[in-house]
Design an enzyme around this catalytic site. Structure first.
Site, PDB file in Angstrom:
ATOM      1  CG  PHE A  12      -1.779   1.221   1.539  1.00 19.50           C
ATOM      2  CD1 PHE A  12      -2.423   1.948   0.608  1.00 19.50           C
ATOM      3  CD2 PHE A  12      -1.760   1.716   2.859  1.00 19.50           C
ATOM      4  CE1 PHE A  12      -2.833   3.041   1.026  1.00 19.50           C
ATOM      5  CE2 PHE A  12      -2.339   2.989   3.080  1.00 19.50           C
ATOM      6  CZ  PHE A  12      -2.875   3.651   2.118  1.00 19.50           C
ATOM      7  CG  ASP A  34       6.268  -6.658  -2.278  1.00 19.53           C
ATOM      8  OD1 ASP A  34       5.878  -7.652  -1.925  1.00 19.53           O
ATOM      9  OD2 ASP A  34       5.833  -5.471  -1.958  1.00 19.53           O
ATOM     10  CG  PHE A  80       7.869   1.352   2.442  1.00 25.13           C
ATOM     11  CD1 PHE A  80       7.211   2.439   3.224  1.00 25.13           C
ATOM     12  CD2 PHE A  80       8.699   2.111   1.106  1.00 25.13           C
ATOM     13  CE1 PHE A  80       7.065   3.801   2.997  1.00 25.13           C
ATOM     14  CE2 PHE A  80       8.627   3.220   1.106  1.00 25.13           C
ATOM     15  CZ  PHE A  80       7.797   3.853   1.809  1.00 25.13           C
ATOM     16  CD  GLU A  83       4.276 -10.811   8.389  1.00 18.16           C
ATOM     17  OE1 GLU A  83       3.180 -10.630   8.515  1.00 18.16           O
ATOM     18  OE2 GLU A  83       4.681 -11.792   7.491  1.00 18.16           O
ATOM     19  CD  GLU A 126      -0.076   0.096  15.954  1.00 24.46           C
ATOM     20  OE1 GLU A 126       0.100  -0.833  16.778  1.00 24.46           O
ATOM     21  OE2 GLU A 126      -0.640   0.222  15.045  1.00 24.46           O
ATOM     22  CE1 TYR A 148       3.752  -3.490  12.605  1.00 23.51           C
ATOM     23  CE2 TYR A 148       2.411  -2.055  14.003  1.00 23.51           C
ATOM     24  CZ  TYR A 148       3.029  -2.199  12.642  1.00 23.51           C
ATOM     25  OH  TYR A 148       3.433  -1.167  11.981  1.00 23.51           O
ATOM     26  CE  LYS A 187      -2.658  -3.349   8.380  1.00 24.50           C
ATOM     27  NZ  LYS A 187      -1.580  -2.555   7.677  1.00 24.50           N
ATOM     28  CG  LEU A 204     -17.532   0.253  16.034  1.00 24.77           C
ATOM     29  CD1 LEU A 204     -18.268   1.377  16.655  1.00 24.77           C
ATOM     30  CD2 LEU A 204     -15.876   0.934  15.574  1.00 24.77           C
ATOM     31  NE  ARG A 212      -5.122   3.071  17.472  1.00 27.88           N
ATOM     32  CZ  ARG A 212      -5.260   2.690  18.753  1.00 27.88           C
ATOM     33  NH1 ARG A 212      -5.558   3.730  19.169  1.00 27.88           N
ATOM     34  NH2 ARG A 212      -5.317   1.421  19.064  1.00 27.88           N
TER      35      ARG A 212
END
Length: 341
Positions: A12, A34, A80, A83, A126, A148, A187, A204, A212
C-alpha cells in the site's frame, strides 16, 4: 542521480511512494523488492510498471545473497517491508519478529557493506505505546504494547545501531495511521468500506473510543521523501499532522460515505491488547518543510470512490482467510507492506 531500492514497494504505502519517486527527475533507477505475500500486489504499481526506470524483483528481505546483489546497484534504500497487522501479530509473533527485526538487520548490514549513501527505515507511532494524555516526541521511550509494535520498535533499534556502530547514513520515520486507495482490506478503513459496500456489518470493539491519528498515504510519502533527501543520519522523524478520531467517529464518516446507517454496526467486547490512544509531536519533520495537505473528509471520499470503482481489485481479497472480519482502529501506518514483503 539517485538509484533507489524500495523494499515492500508493491504494498500500500510502498507503491504510492514508488510512484512519487518516478515523478522526480533526479531518480534514474527504482528497484522494488517485494515478497508478494497476501498484502503485496504488482497491480498496486499500475502504470509505473511501464516506466523503464522501474525494475520489480520478487524476493524476500531475509534472502541475504539477493539483498547483496541488489544493494550493489543502488545508492539509497527506503525500507517499507514488514509484517504489519496487529491482530495477526497476536497469534504469529514469531513471524513478525523474523521479518521486522532480522529482515531489517539483513538490509542494514548489506547497506553498510556496499556504501549506501542513505537508508530510510519506515516505522510507526505504535512503538511509543498507548498515551492517556500528551504526545510522544522522538526522544520519548519506546513502550510497545502488542507484538507488532514490539517488533517494529526492535527493528528501529537495530537500524539505528547501524548508524551508531558502523556509521550507516540512516534515519527513521514514524508515521500515524495511513489511509487511501489500494490498501489491503484488513486494516480498518478498507475493511469497513469493503464490508459496507458488500452489504455486511462492521464491528466495533468496546464503545469504539480508541483514538488514532489519520494521515493520507500521500502525506506520509511526502514525509518519507523528506527523510530520504533532507533527513539527518541518526535522526528519527515523526510524520504526523493528520486528524485525530475515535474509531466510532471514523465509523460514522464511513457509514455516511457508503450510504449506510448504524444498523450496519455491531459491538463486541474490547480485546485485552488494544491501545487506547496514540499521539505524536512532529516538529522535527515540520522543520524540514513537511506540511500535510490532504483534507480527511476529501481523502476518505476519494478512498471510498476508489473502492466503488475497483471491486475487481478488492473483492477476491476479501475471500481469503487472512482478512479478519472483526477489527478496530488499531492499525499501523507504515507498514503495511512495510505491510509482509
Amino acid at each position: 542521480m539517485y538509484r533507489i531500492l524500495v523494499t515492500g514497494g508493491a504494498g500500500f504505502i510502498g507503491s504510492h511512494f514508488v510512484r512519487r519517486l518516478l515523478r522526480r527527475d533526479d531518480v534514474s533507477r527504482v528497484t522494488v523488492l517485494d515478497a508478494l505475500t497476501y498484502a503485496g500486489h504488482t497491480e498496486n504499481l499500475g502504470k509505473s510498471l511501464l516506466d523503464p526506470r522501474l525494475t520489480f524483483v520478487h524476493g524476500n528481505i531475509l534472502d541475504a545473497p539477493l539483498v547483496d546483489e541488489l544493494m550493489a546497484r543502488h545508492t539509497a534504500v527506503v525500507h517499507f517491508a514488514a509484517e504489519s497487522h496487529v491482530d495477526r501479530s497476536l497469534t504469529r509473533a514469531g513471524t513478525f519478529l523474523t521479518t521486522n527485526v532480522l529482515g531489517t538487520q539483513t538490509l542494514a548490514a548489506s547497506a553498510g557493506r556496499h556504501g549506501i549513501e542513505k537508508f530510510v527505515h519506515v516505522s510507526t507511532d505504535e512503538v511509543y505505546g498507548s498515551l492517556s494524555e500528551g504526545s510522544a516526541s522522538e526522544d520519548d521511550p519506546l513502550r510497545p504494547g502488542v507484538p507488532y509494535a514490539a517488533s517494529k520498535a526492535a527493528g528501529d533499534l537495530v537500524a539505528l545501531s547501524h548508524f551508531q556502530t558502523y556509521g550507516l547514513p540512516l534515519c527513521v520515520t514514524r508515521s500515524s495511521n495511513n489511509y487511501g486507495p489500494h490498501q489491503f482490506p484488513e486494516k480498518v478503513v478498507p475493511l469497513f468500506i469493503t464490508s459496507l459496500l458488500r452489504g455486511e456489518k462492521v464491528t466495533l470493539h468496546g464503545q469504539g473510543q480508541h483514538v488514532r491519528n489519520w494521515l493520507h498515504v500521500e502525506d506520509n510519502c511526502a514525509g518519507v521523501e523528506l527523510g530520504l533527501y533532507e533527513g539527518k543520519p541518526g535522526e528519527i522523524y515523526n510524520v504526523g499532522g493528520g486528524t485525530d478520531l475515535t474509531c466510532r467517529n471514523l465509523t460514522a464518516k464511513l457509514l455516511d460515505l457508503c450510504g449506510k446507517d448504524w444498523d450496519s454496526v455491531t459491538y463486541v467486547p474490547d480485546r485485552q491488547a488494544n491501545d487506547l490512544r496514540y499521539s505524536m509531536l512532529w516538529d522535527k519533520i515540520s522543520a524540514l518543510g513537511f506540511r500535510p495537505i490532504r483534507d480527511l473528509d476529501e481523502g476518505l471520499a476519494e478512498t471510498v470512490a476508489w473502492y466503488r470503482r475497483n471491486p475487481d481489485r478488492w473483492a477476491p481479497l476479501t475471500r481469503t482467510p487472512y482478512v479478519a472480519r472483526t477489527t478496530d482502529a488499531t492499525t499501523p501506518a507504515a507498514g503495511e507492506e512495510a505491510r509482509a514483503h
